[in-house]
Design a protein around this motif. Structure first.
Motif, PDB file in Angstrom:
ATOM      1  N   SER A 542      32.186  33.897 -19.747  1.00 17.08           N
ATOM      2  CA  SER A 542      32.480  34.547 -21.026  1.00 17.08           C
ATOM      3  C   SER A 542      33.982  34.706 -21.203  1.00 17.08           C
ATOM      4  O   SER A 542      34.767  34.594 -20.248  1.00 17.08           O
ATOM      5  CB  SER A 542      31.799  35.927 -21.100  1.00 17.08           C
ATOM      6  N   VAL A 543      34.370  34.981 -22.438  1.00 12.12           N
ATOM      7  CA  VAL A 543      35.778  35.265 -22.750  1.00 12.12           C
ATOM      8  C   VAL A 543      36.225  36.525 -22.025  1.00 12.12           C
ATOM      9  O   VAL A 543      37.376  36.635 -21.583  1.00 12.12           O
ATOM     10  CB  VAL A 543      35.959  35.413 -24.269  1.00 12.12           C
ATOM     11  N   ARG A 544      35.323  37.457 -21.878  1.00 16.66           N
ATOM     12  CA  ARG A 544      35.641  38.704 -21.156  1.00 16.66           C
ATOM     13  C   ARG A 544      36.061  38.409 -19.723  1.00 16.66           C
ATOM     14  O   ARG A 544      37.100  38.916 -19.250  1.00 16.66           O
ATOM     15  CB  ARG A 544      34.413  39.620 -21.167  1.00 16.66           C
ATOM     16  N   ASN A 545      35.279  37.599 -18.999  1.00 17.85           N
ATOM     17  CA  ASN A 545      35.619  37.263 -17.618  1.00 17.85           C
ATOM     18  C   ASN A 545      36.941  36.506 -17.545  1.00 17.85           C
ATOM     19  O   ASN A 545      37.779  36.788 -16.662  1.00 17.85           O
ATOM     20  CB  ASN A 545      34.506  36.416 -16.994  1.00 17.85           C
ATOM     21  N   ARG A 546      37.135  35.557 -18.442  1.00 21.27           N
ATOM     22  CA  ARG A 546      38.371  34.775 -18.416  1.00 21.27           C
ATOM     23  C   ARG A 546      39.591  35.665 -18.653  1.00 21.27           C
ATOM     24  O   ARG A 546      40.616  35.526 -17.986  1.00 21.27           O
ATOM     25  CB  ARG A 546      38.317  33.672 -19.468  1.00 21.27           C
ATOM     26  N   THR A 547      39.468  36.584 -19.584  1.00 18.14           N
ATOM     27  CA  THR A 547      40.593  37.472 -19.892  1.00 18.14           C
ATOM     28  C   THR A 547      40.901  38.392 -18.717  1.00 18.14           C
ATOM     29  O   THR A 547      42.070  38.588 -18.355  1.00 18.14           O
ATOM     30  CB  THR A 547      40.272  38.306 -21.138  1.00 18.14           C
ATOM     31  N   LEU A 548      39.856  38.939 -18.089  1.00 21.10           N
ATOM     32  CA  LEU A 548      40.067  39.865 -16.975  1.00 21.10           C
ATOM     33  C   LEU A 548      40.661  39.157 -15.763  1.00 21.10           C
ATOM     34  O   LEU A 548      41.558  39.700 -15.095  1.00 21.10           O
ATOM     35  CB  LEU A 548      38.740  40.534 -16.600  1.00 21.10           C
ATOM     36  N   VAL A 549      40.198  37.954 -15.465  1.00 20.34           N
ATOM     37  CA  VAL A 549      40.726  37.223 -14.310  1.00 20.34           C
ATOM     38  C   VAL A 549      42.190  36.844 -14.541  1.00 20.34           C
ATOM     39  O   VAL A 549      43.035  36.997 -13.646  1.00 20.34           O
ATOM     40  CB  VAL A 549      39.866  35.982 -14.030  1.00 20.34           C
ATOM     41  N   LEU A 550      42.512  36.350 -15.730  1.00 19.29           N
ATOM     42  CA  LEU A 550      43.908  36.025 -16.037  1.00 19.29           C
ATOM     43  C   LEU A 550      44.795  37.262 -15.955  1.00 19.29           C
ATOM     44  O   LEU A 550      45.925  37.201 -15.454  1.00 19.29           O
ATOM     45  CB  LEU A 550      44.003  35.392 -17.424  1.00 19.29           C
ATOM     46  N   ALA A 551      44.285  38.389 -16.445  1.00 26.08           N
ATOM     47  CA  ALA A 551      45.061  39.630 -16.382  1.00 26.08           C
ATOM     48  C   ALA A 551      45.261  40.071 -14.932  1.00 26.08           C
ATOM     49  O   ALA A 551      46.347  40.560 -14.573  1.00 26.08           O
ATOM     50  CB  ALA A 551      44.355  40.723 -17.177  1.00 26.08           C
ATOM     51  N   ASP A 552      44.258  39.893 -14.077  1.00 19.59           N
ATOM     52  CA  ASP A 552      44.399  40.259 -12.663  1.00 19.59           C
ATOM     53  C   ASP A 552      45.442  39.392 -11.974  1.00 19.59           C
ATOM     54  O   ASP A 552      46.262  39.892 -11.185  1.00 19.59           O
ATOM     55  CB  ASP A 552      43.049  40.125 -11.953  1.00 19.59           C
ATOM     56  N   TRP A 553      45.419  38.101 -12.230  1.00 22.22           N
ATOM     57  CA  TRP A 553      46.432  37.224 -11.633  1.00 22.22           C
ATOM     58  C   TRP A 553      47.831  37.612 -12.095  1.00 22.22           C
ATOM     59  O   TRP A 553      48.785  37.591 -11.300  1.00 22.22           O
ATOM     60  CB  TRP A 553      46.137  35.770 -12.000  1.00 22.22           C
ATOM     61  N   LEU A 554      47.966  37.984 -13.358  1.00 27.24           N
ATOM     62  CA  LEU A 554      49.271  38.397 -13.865  1.00 27.24           C
ATOM     63  C   LEU A 554      49.714  39.713 -13.241  1.00 27.24           C
ATOM     64  O   LEU A 554      50.892  39.879 -12.881  1.00 27.24           O
ATOM     65  CB  LEU A 554      49.210  38.517 -15.399  1.00 27.24           C
ATOM     66  N   LYS A 555      48.789  40.645 -13.085  1.00 25.95           N
ATOM     67  CA  LYS A 555      49.130  41.938 -12.473  1.00 25.95           C
ATOM     68  C   LYS A 555      49.584  41.767 -11.029  1.00 25.95           C
ATOM     69  O   LYS A 555      50.507  42.466 -10.576  1.00 25.95           O
ATOM     70  CB  LYS A 555      47.922  42.872 -12.536  1.00 25.95           C
ATOM     71  N   VAL A 556      48.948  40.869 -10.300  1.00 31.42           N
ATOM     72  CA  VAL A 556      49.342  40.641  -8.907  1.00 31.42           C
ATOM     73  C   VAL A 556      50.756  40.073  -8.838  1.00 31.42           C
ATOM     74  O   VAL A 556      51.543  40.446  -7.956  1.00 31.42           O
ATOM     75  CB  VAL A 556      48.323  39.706  -8.224  1.00 31.42           C
ATOM     76  N   LYS A 557      51.083  39.169  -9.776  1.00 32.01           N
ATOM     77  CA  LYS A 557      52.434  38.613  -9.790  1.00 32.01           C
ATOM     78  C   LYS A 557      53.493  39.674 -10.078  1.00 32.01           C
ATOM     79  O   LYS A 557      54.597  39.640  -9.541  1.00 32.01           O
ATOM     80  CB  LYS A 557      52.523  37.499 -10.841  1.00 32.01           C
ATOM     81  N   ILE A 558      53.153  40.632 -10.923  1.00 36.13           N
ATOM     82  CA  ILE A 558      54.134  41.649 -11.334  1.00 36.13           C
ATOM     83  C   ILE A 558      54.154  42.829 -10.374  1.00 36.13           C
ATOM     84  O   ILE A 558      55.217  43.256  -9.911  1.00 36.13           O
ATOM     85  CB  ILE A 558      53.826  42.125 -12.765  1.00 36.13           C
ATOM     86  N   PHE A 559      52.977  43.358 -10.065  1.00 38.22           N
ATOM     87  CA  PHE A 559      52.898  44.608  -9.301  1.00 38.22           C
ATOM     88  C   PHE A 559      52.422  44.425  -7.863  1.00 38.22           C
ATOM     89  O   PHE A 559      52.458  45.381  -7.089  1.00 38.22           O
ATOM     90  CB  PHE A 559      51.942  45.586  -9.997  1.00 38.22           C
ATOM     91  N   GLY A 560      51.958  43.226  -7.498  1.00 39.24           N
ATOM     92  CA  GLY A 560      51.411  43.039  -6.161  1.00 39.24           C
ATOM     93  C   GLY A 560      49.967  43.504  -6.107  1.00 39.24           C
ATOM     94  O   GLY A 560      49.352  43.865  -7.100  1.00 39.24           O
ATOM     95  N   ARG A 561      49.422  43.485  -4.885  1.00 38.92           N
ATOM     96  CA  ARG A 561      48.027  43.848  -4.687  1.00 38.92           C
ATOM     97  C   ARG A 561      47.845  45.343  -4.446  1.00 38.92           C
ATOM     98  O   ARG A 561      46.774  45.784  -4.151  1.00 38.92           O
ATOM     99  CB  ARG A 561      47.436  43.054  -3.516  1.00 38.92           C
TER     100      ARG A 561
END
Length: 561
Positions: A542-561
């Motif tokens: 779903s679009v929901r899953n795609r948006t959440l996964v992309l947002a998680d990858w972006l958050k890890v790049k900015i803020f780490g795990r």
């Protein structure tokens, strides 16, 4: 006397005589109206500029605008295009999300329609439900979990790269968009009776009501219960190891990993105990084990060294595989690339090594030289494969004359289970010539949805044919309906189309083994990692899953795990 008359006649400081104002202005006006000749009186040659010496270019030559003008025009056009794209994309995104979050009204259950029971909510069952037309069936879904789990990204959850909710899709999110109502029960199937055509299931959640075991009749059954973890009967695996199959497993691994790190950083902790706690052992060299080792290495490099510098350098990762090499389903060059990458990342790979016993703080192995030794560990992740569930083994026992394959249910070319009328099986619970992968189960589910679409069309055309004959319809109408009925009765056997194999190996690298014509293309590195991510993003449901996964990858790049 003479001097006085002379002074009176010509003053010493005499003013010059001023001409009248009209006399001064007249020549100017006269010149402005009379000095400029008409254009018709001037020869054309007087207005021509020599080529290349004036602002007017020669005939046929294009004028190139200054750079500042051209750049300004480019940026204005770019801004307009960007604005249109952003507004269009945002509008489409909002429209799609609103449609998906606003399920329509559904048709109620029809007692005249056959009952279709679906067991499971994994790759096979979810793919089947997504493509199924429920208009001609009363569909019931029974599964211990009320969501679909995107298992290829489960290793990323164990170290915080992705959040758990990003890779799950509620089953009702799919069923609520169907034409006819679909009943969903969060329960575990206990027994299937292929003779009486019944399914017995029970609520095993922590919160239970007064309703106990329930038995449901079915006309058709889609059996997609999957498998459970394979332990090979090794003592201590269930008690001390962590699996990586369900969402709860990833949460358990995540919690125990941080417990090991915090305990290792505890004051006055002995050095040998720190080494044990910071040793993470992965058993199983398939895609799941390899991807978890890669994710664990990224966690060490990107985060652990920043926040736990006192113990980060003590972290060790060991991968144990009984076969001669890891990732046996991949090409040889990709296997070598993975092993070399692990060697660079200081991940120990022990091939031809078999686990014989699992203790609370150590795993007993037999190496390639048939020597026994103990490997201390803080965290042990078990990712060695699958085996049949108890309900599947019980069903095979009831059909002992036809179900003779121990590793799973036997089906025909149309995924119909041998020896059981109206029962179809898909996914890891089957014993087919294909590998038990998510890709195979997904294609089986989509194929089976097409089978049931034809079954529904067949039932509809049979009703129409009966009504036409009862109404004494014309032969042409009856013949047209008969042709449609015959077309719906034609079924094509299932054929699996391999789309390639992907695996993430850490350090922003992945491997991709893709089919091309009669051969394959093997690729590894950063470009393969981008392809790995894009492929999984497109596979999410779903679009929901795609948006959440992309947002998680972006958050890890900015803020780490």
């Amino acid at each position: 006397m003479a001097l006085r008359q002379l002074a009176r006649a010509q003053p010493l400081f005499a003013r010059p005589a001023l001409a009248p104002r009209s006399a001064l202005l007249a020549p100017r006006f006269a010149a402005s109206f009379t000095s400029t000749p008409k254009r018709s009186d001037v020869p054309p040659a007087a207005y021509q500029t020599p080529p290349g010496q004036g602002p007017i270019p020669p005939k046929g030559q294009k004028v190139k605008a200054p750079f500042s003008v051209r750049s300004g025009r480019f940026f204005r056009n770019l801004g307009r295009v960007t604005l249109v794209v952003v507004l269009g994309t945002t509008g489409a995104f909002l429209y799609v999300t609103q449609i998906q979050n606003s399920p329509p009204d559904q048709l109620p259950s029809d007692p005249k329609k056959p009952t279709l029971v679906v067991l499971g909510s994994g790759w096979g069952a979810t793919s089947f439900l997504k493509q199924l037309d429920t208009e001609e069936f009363n569909v019931v879904v029974i599964s211990p979990r009320n969501y679909f789990l995107f298992t290829p990204l489960l290793p990323s959850v164990t170290v915080g790269t992705l959040e758990p909710r990003s890779i799950i899709q509620p089953t009702r999110y799919i069923t609520r968009h169907k034409k006819r109502k679909v009943d969903v029960y969060e329960a575990e199937a206990q027994e299937v009776d292929p003779v009486k055509k019944t399914v017995t299931f029970q609520d095993l959640s922590d919160v239970r009501g007064s309703a106990g075991s329930v038995t449901l009749n079915y006309d058709y059954l889609v059996y997609a219960v999957g498998c459970e973890n394979q332990t090979f009967g090794i003592k201590g695996v269930n008690e001390h190891a962590c699996f990586l199959k369900e969402l709860s497993d990833a949460d358990k691994v995540r919690t125990k990993l941080m417990d090991c790190i915090e305990t290792a950083a505890f004051k006055d902790q002995p050095q040998d105990e720190i080494d044990r706690l910071m040793h993470m052992v992965v058993v199983g060299g398939g895609p799941t084990g390899v991807e978890y080792a890669g994710e664990l290495h990224d966690f060490l490099i990107d985060d652990l060294k920043k926040w736990y510098p006192e113990v980060a350098d003590r972290l060790r990762i060991t991968l144990i595989e009984a076969l001669p090499n890891v990732l046996p389903a991949f090409s040889k060059q990709l296997i070598q690339y993975t092993e070399s990458t692990f060697a660079e990342n200081k991940i120990d790979v022990l091939t031809r090594t078999m686990v014989k016993d699992v203790k609370e703080n150590a795993v007993v192995v037999q190496d390639a030289n048939k020597q026994m030794r103990e490997i201390p560990y803080g965290l042990l992740v078990w990712a060695t494969g699958n085996t049949s569930r108890q309900i599947t083994r019980d069903l095979m026992t009831k059909l002992a004359t036809t179900q003779t394959q121990r590793r799973g249910l036997m089906v025909d070319d149309y995924l119909s289970m041998l020896g059981a009328d109206g029962v179809y099986a898909v996914g890891d619970c089957t014993a087919t010539s294909y590998a038990p992968t998510a890709q195979v189960a997904s294609q089986q589910g989509m194929y089976l949805a097409g089978i049931f679409q034809k079954l529904g069309q067949k039932a509809k055309y049979e009703r129409q044919l009966s009504e036409l004959r009862a109404q004494n319809a014309s032969p042409e109408e009856i013949e047209a309906t008969v042709k449609k009925l015959n077309r719906s009765a034609k079924l094509t056997p299932f054929h699996y189309s391999h789309q390639g194999s992907l695996a993430y190996i850490g350090s922003e690298k992945a491997i991709a083994d893709l089919p091309l014509f009669n051969g394959n293309v093997a690729s590894g590195g950063g470009a393969a990692m981008l392809f790995w991510r894009s492929a999984y993003i497109s596979t999410l449901y779903s679009v929901r899953n795609r948006t959440l996964v992309l947002a998680d990858w972006l958050k890890v790049k900015i803020f780490g795990r």
